[in-house]
Design a protein around this motif. Structure first.
Motif, PDB file in Angstrom:
ATOM      1  N   ILE A   1      -3.520   2.257  -3.368  1.00 63.20           N
ATOM      2  CA  ILE A   1      -3.059   3.590  -2.979  1.00 63.20           C
ATOM      3  C   ILE A   1      -4.214   4.274  -2.279  1.00 63.20           C
ATOM      4  CG2 ILE A   1      -2.272   5.865  -3.725  1.00 63.20           C
ATOM      5  CD1 ILE A   1      -0.833   4.553  -6.031  1.00 63.20           C
ATOM      6  N   VAL A   2      -3.955   4.774  -1.081  1.00 63.68           N
ATOM      7  CA  VAL A   2      -4.953   5.475  -0.277  1.00 63.68           C
ATOM      8  C   VAL A   2      -4.555   6.950  -0.186  1.00 63.68           C
ATOM      9  CG1 VAL A   2      -6.000   5.690   2.001  1.00 63.68           C
ATOM     10  CG2 VAL A   2      -5.505   3.426   1.078  1.00 63.68           C
TER      11      VAL A   2
ATOM     12  N   VAL B   1       0.833  -1.200   0.000  1.00 71.10           N
ATOM     13  CA  VAL B   1       0.000   0.000   0.000  1.00 71.10           C
ATOM     14  C   VAL B   1       0.870   1.254   0.000  1.00 71.10           C
ATOM     15  CG1 VAL B   1      -1.693   1.347   1.319  1.00 71.10           C
ATOM     16  CG2 VAL B   1      -1.895  -1.148   1.210  1.00 71.10           C
ATOM     17  N   LEU B   2       0.463   2.221  -0.791  1.00 72.26           N
ATOM     18  CA  LEU B   2       1.024   3.565  -0.724  1.00 72.26           C
ATOM     19  C   LEU B   2      -0.007   4.457  -0.064  1.00 72.26           C
ATOM     20  CD1 LEU B   2       2.918   5.952  -1.396  1.00 72.26           C
ATOM     21  CD2 LEU B   2       1.878   6.020  -3.681  1.00 72.26           C
ATOM     22  N   ASP B   3       0.366   5.072   1.048  1.00 76.45           N
ATOM     23  CA  ASP B   3      -0.488   6.036   1.734  1.00 76.45           C
ATOM     24  C   ASP B   3       0.046   7.413   1.370  1.00 76.45           C
ATOM     25  OD1 ASP B   3      -1.966   7.632   3.416  1.00 76.45           O
ATOM     26  OD2 ASP B   3      -1.455   6.564   5.263  1.00 76.45           O
TER      27      ASP B   3
ATOM     28  N   ILE C   1       4.041   2.070   2.474  1.00 74.49           N
ATOM     29  CA  ILE C   1       4.976   3.175   2.309  1.00 74.49           C
ATOM     30  C   ILE C   1       4.164   4.467   2.323  1.00 74.49           C
ATOM     31  CG2 ILE C   1       6.591   4.345   0.758  1.00 74.49           C
ATOM     32  CD1 ILE C   1       7.541   1.629  -0.177  1.00 74.49           C
ATOM     33  N   GLY C   2       4.501   5.346   3.240  1.00 73.44           N
ATOM     34  CA  GLY C   2       3.838   6.639   3.307  1.00 73.44           C
ATOM     35  C   GLY C   2       4.642   7.678   2.550  1.00 73.44           C
TER      36      GLY C   2
ATOM     37  N   TYR D   1       8.871   2.106  -5.412  1.00 72.47           N
ATOM     38  CA  TYR D   1       7.788   3.074  -5.309  1.00 72.47           C
ATOM     39  C   TYR D   1       6.756   2.907  -6.428  1.00 72.47           C
ATOM     40  CZ  TYR D   1      11.120   5.132  -2.079  1.00 72.47           C
ATOM     41  OH  TYR D   1      12.014   5.335  -1.035  1.00 72.47           O
ATOM     42  N   TYR D   2       6.711   1.720  -6.987  1.00 67.31           N
ATOM     43  CA  TYR D   2       5.738   1.379  -8.025  1.00 67.31           C
ATOM     44  C   TYR D   2       5.072   0.048  -7.698  1.00 67.31           C
ATOM     45  CZ  TYR D   2       7.563   5.076 -11.052  1.00 67.31           C
ATOM     46  OH  TYR D   2       7.920   6.294 -11.564  1.00 67.31           O
TER      47      TYR D   2
END
Length: 275
Positions: free
Chosen positions: A137-138, A62-64, A84-85, A131-132
């Motif tokens: 994605i939130v 997940v990307l936050d 990962i934020g 980063y992909y």
């Protein structure tokens, strides 16, 4: 020479970065911030099946984006392998990582970095493969800050896993912005902070650059998501206890008094899958 839109976007980004840097240390202390974030986190978890994404503690990445101190990340963490934020504010990212370290979570499972995906030129480090290919994605209560919502969405979508990755955006439904917001920068959102909060941070801000939109309609978001190549776009209302259509209470200073007042705003969550 930079375009007018580019200059506006840069000014808005700097104002937001400054505001959140100035308020990072006290951000979690305001009860309303945590309360609203709990409502959002709860609604994400309640609608895992609706989202169409896979939520698996062994595989889901997940990307936050616009992660703040990681309040939402910590709620959804049990259903993910890695979060990962990313946040434009250095101080917010620091708080995120400080909390992760204090709770004993390995860095490879949860961490935050400073990043602005809306910048004219992206930091070269963001081209790293890590980063992909996110499954989810939130982005919670950040879109109304983005000067160029279409660009932001496209930049996020390209980091989703092709064919299966899902973008979840939580934000306000359309509402009128009083003239004083334009003139004085007063706007309540994300659980209680106001861009007109009294003190040093407010004095340093250019309030004209902090808020770009008075929420969004379904038509707005369908156009943006479709333009970014997302399919299976759908909406749900977000409210306390997962109740559809129930407004969420926020704190703000929108009456100009400088005192906290309760305001109600309707909130939506929209999903879209990368094609």
């Amino acid at each position: 020479m930079a375009s007018a839109q580019s200059t506006l976007a840069q000014g808005s980004a700097e104002a937001n970065k400054q505001y959140f840097n100035d308020n990072a240390s006290s951000y979690d202390a305001r009860a309303q911030v945590s309360n609203v974030t709990n409502i959002i986190g709860e609604n994400i978890l309640l609608r895992r099946e609706w989202s169409g994404a896979e939520w698996d503690e062994n595989t889901t990445r997940v990307l936050d984006y616009a992660c703040g101190t990681g309040l939402i990340s910590r709620i959804i963490a049990p259903y993910t392998k890695q979060i990962i934020g990313m946040d434009i504010s250095e101080k917010m990212a620091e708080k995120f990582n400080e909390k992760v370290k204090n709770q004993g979570t390995p860095e490879e499972e949860m961490r935050a970095i400073v990043a602005d995906l809306c910048a004219d030129r992206l930091d070269p480090s963001l081209s790293d493969p890590e980063y992909y290919n996110f499954d989810v994605i939130v982005c919670g209560f950040a879109f109304h800050h983005f000067s160029n919502v279409q660009l932001a969405t496209e930049r996020l979508v390209e980091r989703l896993k092709p064919n299966t990755g899902v973008l979840l955006v939580i934000d306000f439904k359309s509402h009128p912005l009083p003239d004083r917001i334009t003139n004085q920068g007063r706007h309540a959102h994300h659980g209680g902070h106001s861009h007109s909060d009294h003190g040093k941070s407010a004095a340093k801000l250019n309030p004209l650059d902090t808020v770009a939109h008075g929420g969004f309609s379904q038509e707005d978001m369908r156009k943006v998501f479709g333009g970014a190549g997302l399919v299976e776009v759908d909406f749900v209302d977000v409210g306390p206890g997962g109740e559809r259509g129930k407004a969420i209470t926020f704190l703000g200073h929108d009456d100009g008094s400088g005192k906290d007042i309760k305001m109600e705003r309707e909130v939506f969550m929209v999903k879209g899958r990368r094609n």
